[in-house]
Design an enzyme around this catalytic site. Structure first.
Site, PDB file in Angstrom:
ATOM      1  N   LEU A  44     -38.306 -26.099 -13.770  1.00 30.62           N
ATOM      2  CA  LEU A  44     -38.825 -26.106 -12.774  1.00 30.62           C
ATOM      3  C   LEU A  44     -39.920 -24.928 -12.767  1.00 30.62           C
ATOM      4  O   LEU A  44     -39.715 -24.190 -13.092  1.00 30.62           O
ATOM      5  CB  LEU A  44     -37.289 -25.218 -11.848  1.00 30.62           C
ATOM      6  CG  LEU A  44     -37.834 -24.395 -10.360  1.00 30.62           C
ATOM      7  CD1 LEU A  44     -37.886 -25.580  -8.930  1.00 30.62           C
ATOM      8  CD2 LEU A  44     -36.561 -24.186 -10.602  1.00 30.62           C
ATOM      9  N   ASP A  45     -41.051 -25.764 -12.033  1.00 34.51           N
ATOM     10  CA  ASP A  45     -41.756 -24.763 -11.654  1.00 34.51           C
ATOM     11  C   ASP A  45     -43.154 -25.077 -13.453  1.00 34.51           C
ATOM     12  O   ASP A  45     -44.083 -23.685 -12.996  1.00 34.51           O
ATOM     13  CB  ASP A  45     -41.896 -23.078 -11.043  1.00 34.51           C
ATOM     14  CG  ASP A  45     -40.859 -23.171  -9.622  1.00 34.51           C
ATOM     15  OD1 ASP A  45     -41.480 -24.478  -8.843  1.00 34.51           O
ATOM     16  OD2 ASP A  45     -40.032 -22.735  -9.412  1.00 34.51           O
ATOM     17  N   GLU A  46     -42.783 -25.641 -14.009  1.00 35.45           N
ATOM     18  CA  GLU A  46     -43.267 -25.392 -15.343  1.00 35.45           C
ATOM     19  C   GLU A  46     -44.675 -27.073 -15.347  1.00 35.45           C
ATOM     20  O   GLU A  46     -44.440 -27.120 -16.598  1.00 35.45           O
ATOM     21  CB  GLU A  46     -42.364 -25.050 -16.168  1.00 35.45           C
ATOM     22  CG  GLU A  46     -41.737 -23.873 -16.489  1.00 35.45           C
ATOM     23  CD  GLU A  46     -41.069 -23.649 -17.322  1.00 35.45           C
ATOM     24  OE1 GLU A  46     -40.920 -23.848 -18.714  1.00 35.45           O
ATOM     25  OE2 GLU A  46     -40.191 -22.861 -16.690  1.00 35.45           O
TER      26      GLU A  46
END
Length: 276
Positions: free
Chosen positions: A219-221
């Protein structure tokens, strides 16, 4: 005819010479060239703008001269086909639609798919098909399957998450591997999660920002494409920060779409090589 040749492969001696010499042999004129070597990862990246008419076997000949596993592609003048996913927020979606209307980006927005109907009037105003796929009564996997089937029917080159406020399932991400661009409402990796502007306000930050990145299973990486910031002060409320942040998000999202549509972005592990 104008073309863009993109090349990425294991680094080796004489790669630039091999590529440019083959272009010369095919009577292709190089009008612009960018290259980069990731020395730590021993990876070579090159983007070449060409004029002329390459023969049908140009890419095969090029692969034969490059290291095994080389990824080469020749892109013509066609616009990059894009499907946008959205929820209720209009700023990033509206920014992309306006950029297309102004012909400021090398994109063609094929459709907008949202899990709420709120943005339909905005999308229809630009003459773009709008689909509402409600998540009510569906698991995340079921909703992603229906949404994915609809998106796949348009055969897009890229998928833009224009403030699409749902976490995508691993199956959806794998189905559109390396094609999904997300806009995140903070300057990653700081303030990950909910209410980023409230987190920033509580910490007394002096800048806020936004990050556009490719989506992976973390997530979001995913690999970062573009980031930007704007300055704030102690006098700014969380609401004021959010308003300023939306402007940054819109700019960063559209910039990422522009770079990707011009074939200036190469994924390099969990990073990117971006030729501006």
């Amino acid at each position: 005819m104008n073309y863009i040749l993109t090349t990425q492969c294991t680094d080796d001696v004489g790669l630039i010479a091999k590529i440019t010499n083959l272009c010369f042999e095919h009577n292709l004129n190089i009008t612009r060239n960018n290259e980069f070597v990731d020395k730590a990862g021993t990876r070579f990246f090159m983007r070449t703008e060409l004029t002329g008419q390459p023969s049908d076997n140009f890419l095969n000949q090029l692969r034969q001269q490059l290291p095994n596993g080389a990824d080469v592609a020749l892109h013509n003048n066609e616009k990059t086909k894009l499907v946008l996913l959205a929820t209720k927020e209009a700023h990033c979606l509206g920014g992309a639609l306006l950029k297309q209307f102004e012909q400021a980006l090398n994109i063609e927005i094929l459709a907008v798919v949202a899990n709420y109907p709120d943005l339909e009037p905005l999308v229809k105003g630009f003459g773009v098909p709008f689909h509402c796929v409600s998540h009510d009564g569906l698991s995340r996997e079921q909703h992603d399957k229906v949404t994915g089937d609809l998106v796949a029917s348009y055969h897009p080159d890229l998928i833009g998450l224009a403030k699409y406020m749902r976490i995508l399932s691993p199956d959806f991400v794998a189905r559109f591997n390396k094609k999904i661009i997300n806009i995140h409402h903070s300057f990653l990796p700081a303030f990950i999660g909910a209410k980023p502007y409230h987190q920033a306000f509580e910490r007394g930050v002096k800048i806020i920002g936004a990050t556009a990145h490719f989506v992976n299973d973390e997530l979001d990486e995913g690999p970062i494409i573009v980031q930007n910031v704007t300055q704030v002060s102690h006098a700014d409320t969380a609401q004021a920060m959010a308003k300023m942040g939306r402007d940054v998000e819109k700019t960063v999202f559209c910039k990422a779409l522009q770079l990707a549509s011009e074939h200036k972005v190469f994924i390099n592990g969990n990073k990117t090589v971006v030729f501006n």
